[in-house]
Design a protein around this motif. Structure first.
Motif, mmCIF file in Angstrom:
data_model
loop_
_atom_site.group_PDB
_atom_site.id
_atom_site.type_symbol
_atom_site.label_atom_id
_atom_site.label_comp_id
_atom_site.label_asym_id
_atom_site.label_seq_id
_atom_site.Cartn_x
_atom_site.Cartn_y
_atom_site.Cartn_z
ATOM 1 N N GLN A 248 74.547 70.799 41.220
ATOM 2 C CA GLN A 248 73.647 72.093 40.767
ATOM 3 C C GLN A 248 73.742 73.200 41.721
ATOM 4 N N ALA A 249 74.168 73.016 42.996
ATOM 5 C CA ALA A 249 74.480 74.407 43.935
ATOM 6 C C ALA A 249 75.298 75.217 43.157
ATOM 7 N N GLY A 250 76.464 74.423 43.101
ATOM 8 C CA GLY A 250 77.652 75.265 42.559
ATOM 9 C C GLY A 250 77.194 75.925 41.051
ATOM 10 N N ALA A 251 76.473 75.219 40.282
ATOM 11 C CA ALA A 251 75.840 75.841 39.093
ATOM 12 C C ALA A 251 75.048 77.025 39.326
ATOM 13 N N PHE A 252 74.259 76.901 40.586
ATOM 14 C CA PHE A 252 73.199 78.208 40.827
ATOM 15 C C PHE A 252 74.385 79.226 41.289
ATOM 16 N N PHE A 319 72.579 78.390 25.271
ATOM 17 C CA PHE A 319 73.681 78.055 26.093
ATOM 18 C C PHE A 319 74.557 77.222 25.302
ATOM 19 N N VAL A 320 75.810 77.899 25.118
ATOM 20 C CA VAL A 320 76.952 77.200 24.321
ATOM 21 C C VAL A 320 77.948 76.910 25.355
ATOM 22 N N GLY A 321 77.999 75.600 25.754
ATOM 23 C CA GLY A 321 79.180 75.424 26.741
ATOM 24 C C GLY A 321 79.549 73.692 26.763
ATOM 25 N N ASP A 322 80.566 73.403 27.504
ATOM 26 C CA ASP A 322 80.945 72.135 27.675
ATOM 27 C C ASP A 322 80.198 71.289 28.774
ATOM 28 N N SER A 323 80.953 70.316 29.432
ATOM 29 C CA SER A 323 79.981 69.445 29.943
ATOM 30 C C SER A 323 79.304 70.009 31.405
ATOM 31 N N PHE A 324 80.165 71.309 31.845
ATOM 32 C CA PHE A 324 79.541 72.031 33.008
ATOM 33 C C PHE A 324 78.208 72.597 32.486
ATOM 34 N N GLY A 325 77.984 72.824 31.389
ATOM 35 C CA GLY A 325 76.688 73.609 30.705
ATOM 36 C C GLY A 325 75.414 72.638 30.881
ATOM 37 N N GLY A 326 75.711 71.511 31.128
ATOM 38 C CA GLY A 326 74.493 70.569 31.748
ATOM 39 C C GLY A 326 73.526 71.193 32.808
ATOM 40 N N TYR A 327 74.450 71.100 34.175
ATOM 41 C CA TYR A 327 73.726 71.749 35.229
ATOM 42 C C TYR A 327 73.517 73.273 35.172
ATOM 43 N N LEU A 328 74.321 74.075 34.520
ATOM 44 C CA LEU A 328 74.260 75.469 34.286
ATOM 45 C C LEU A 328 72.852 75.610 33.487
ATOM 46 N N SER A 329 72.495 74.830 32.393
ATOM 47 C CA SER A 329 71.448 75.222 31.637
ATOM 48 C C SER A 329 70.052 74.690 32.488
ATOM 49 N N VAL A 330 70.227 73.642 33.456
ATOM 50 C CA VAL A 330 69.172 73.484 34.168
ATOM 51 C C VAL A 330 68.767 74.496 35.115
ATOM 52 N N VAL A 331 69.732 74.973 35.688
ATOM 53 C CA VAL A 331 69.441 76.217 36.491
ATOM 54 C C VAL A 331 68.760 77.139 35.775
ATOM 55 N N CYS A 332 69.382 77.444 34.683
ATOM 56 C CA CYS A 332 68.683 78.749 33.702
ATOM 57 C C CYS A 332 67.361 78.552 33.245
ATOM 58 N N LYS A 333 66.749 77.261 33.452
ATOM 59 C CA LYS A 333 65.242 76.992 33.059
ATOM 60 C C LYS A 333 64.427 77.449 34.112
ATOM 61 N N GLY A 334 64.953 78.041 35.271
ATOM 62 C CA GLY A 334 64.123 78.504 36.360
ATOM 63 C C GLY A 334 64.123 80.298 36.070
ATOM 64 N N TYR A 335 65.069 80.682 35.042
ATOM 65 C CA TYR A 335 64.990 82.168 34.866
ATOM 66 C C TYR A 335 64.698 82.789 33.351
ATOM 67 N N TYR A 336 64.735 81.506 32.527
ATOM 68 C CA TYR A 336 64.271 82.101 31.058
ATOM 69 C C TYR A 336 63.147 81.301 30.485
ATOM 70 N N LYS A 337 62.296 81.938 29.569
ATOM 71 C CA LYS A 337 61.280 81.116 28.930
ATOM 72 C C LYS A 337 61.575 79.674 28.254
#
Length: 385
Positions: A248-252, A319-337
């Protein structure tokens, strides 16, 4: 002495013959037809991070241009009888009786005999400092990406640029922002941990080549966050030791690289908090190698409450993405409604109405980046653009 040698030969022949015979018999029994040679725990690990996710190759894909159609046509021509035979053999080998146990035994034995510096695996590579890498040729070609021997042709680069540009225009007509991201393979970021036996022919990988082309020939926001990852890897573990995926640090770090390009804002990794999880992370690579439980990673979770409010967007993100999208979307929840995550091959045109997004981010891991030629994001159910 002769009798001993004879019995050794008989036992050896029996051993190598019994496995395929038993495997053939089991292949006709319903309860074994879906067996993958992994435990339920290992299957869950692989399914959760997308490693076992398989696209439906029987579905026809429409091309965004004649160039992409020609590229797909050339690919189909390469499906010779030899490749079909090879695929059939691989399918049979994957289901050999006792395969999992033999893989685990062989892996542990080679690790023991080499003092923990090498393992024997067809899909997993043990690097330096206890870091594992993905050397598959059945799920992308990460080692080819690392070596720089599978660059896109000019024709393929033009097809991707054309498709992404058309996708952005299609979404802009709907009032939707569009950004794209190619996440570097782990081998690119942690090159120092790669074995010396694998040399880089070209230090420009396929993802970096694609990003350079998109930047030079379009005004798209297309992010390949290699430099951001390299600049931050001494501050936190950005990719798991035992897994193909980023932490998740990498995703950030990846998302901040995108925010910098898309919005002109950037937050340092030490400006937010990550909480250590009570349970360790069981990586997909050690599961594939039959080493589950022997190697694990510490796991840290992004605390979205620590995100900088100045970077917040009162928008809905698809967010349309492969398995990396899991953690990327988790990070995005801190920045989008609101944040929704969908796999590209599961995307339906109706999701634009279902989710009503303000922003679409299309992500692909580097080993899958040829998927940017896929026009699904701008194709409706009737195949019209």
């Amino acid at each position: 002495m002769k009798n001993r040698d004879k019995w050794i030969t008989i036992v050896f022949l029996a051993f190598i013959l019994v496995i395929p015979i038993v495997s053939m018999v089991r292949s006709f029994l319903p309860q074994y037809q879906q067996e993958q040679g992994l435990t339920e725990e290992e299957k869950e690990i692989l399914e959760n991070n997308g490693t076992m996710k398989v696209e439906d190759e029987t579905k026809p894909s429409e091309s965004s241009s004649e160039v992409a159609k020609d590229t797909q046509s050339d690919k189909n021509k390469k499906e010779t009888w030899f490749i079909q035979l090879q695929n059939s053999i691989n399918h049979f080998v994957d289901r050999l009786f006792g395969r999992k146990e033999l893989i685990a035994f062989n892996t542990k034995l080679t690790s023991l005999l080499t003092g923990g510096t090498y393992i024997e695996s067809t899909q997993v590579l043990m690097g330096k400092n206890g870091m594992f890498f993905y050397k598959t040729e059945l799920d992308g070609h990460p080692i080819w990406d690392y070596m720089g021997i599978n660059h896109f042709s000019d024709q393929e680069l033009a097809a991707i640029a054309s498709n992404l540009t058309a996708t952005r225009q299609h979404l802009a007509d709907k009032g939707i922002e569009f950004y794209a991201m190619c996440v570097p393979n782990k081998e690119i970021v942690y090159e120092e941990n790669m074995p010396d036996t694998i040399a880089r022919v070209n230090t420009v990988s396929r993802g970096e080549q694609l990003a350079a082309y998109i930047t030079a020939n379009t005004d798209l926001v297309f992010v390949y966050p290699k430099e951001a990852l390299l600049a931050n890897k001494d501050k936190a573990l950005l990719y798991y030791y035992t897994d193909t995926h980023s932490t998740q640090a990498g995703a950030f770090v990846n998302m901040q690289a995108l925010f910098q390009e898309a919005y002109g804002t950037y937050a340092e990794i030490d400006s937010v908090e990550f909480t250590k999880s009570e349970t360790s992370h069981k990586g997909d690579l050690v599961a594939i190698a039959g080493l589950t439980g022997q190697y694990t990673d510490e796991n840290y979770t992004f605390e979205k409450e620590t995100a900088d409010p100045k970077q917040y967007h009162d928008q809905t993100l698809l967010f349309v993405g492969d398995s990396f999208g899991g953690y990327l979307s988790v990070v995005c929840k801190g920045y989008y409604k609101k944040v929704y995550w969908e796999y590209p091959d599961a995307f339906q045109y109706s999701m634009y109405e279902e989710y009503d997004p303000d922003v679409v981010i299309w992500e692909s891991a580097e080993r899958y980046c040829e998927r940017f030629m896929d026009p699904l994001l701008m194709t409706d159910a009737a195949g019209e653009h």
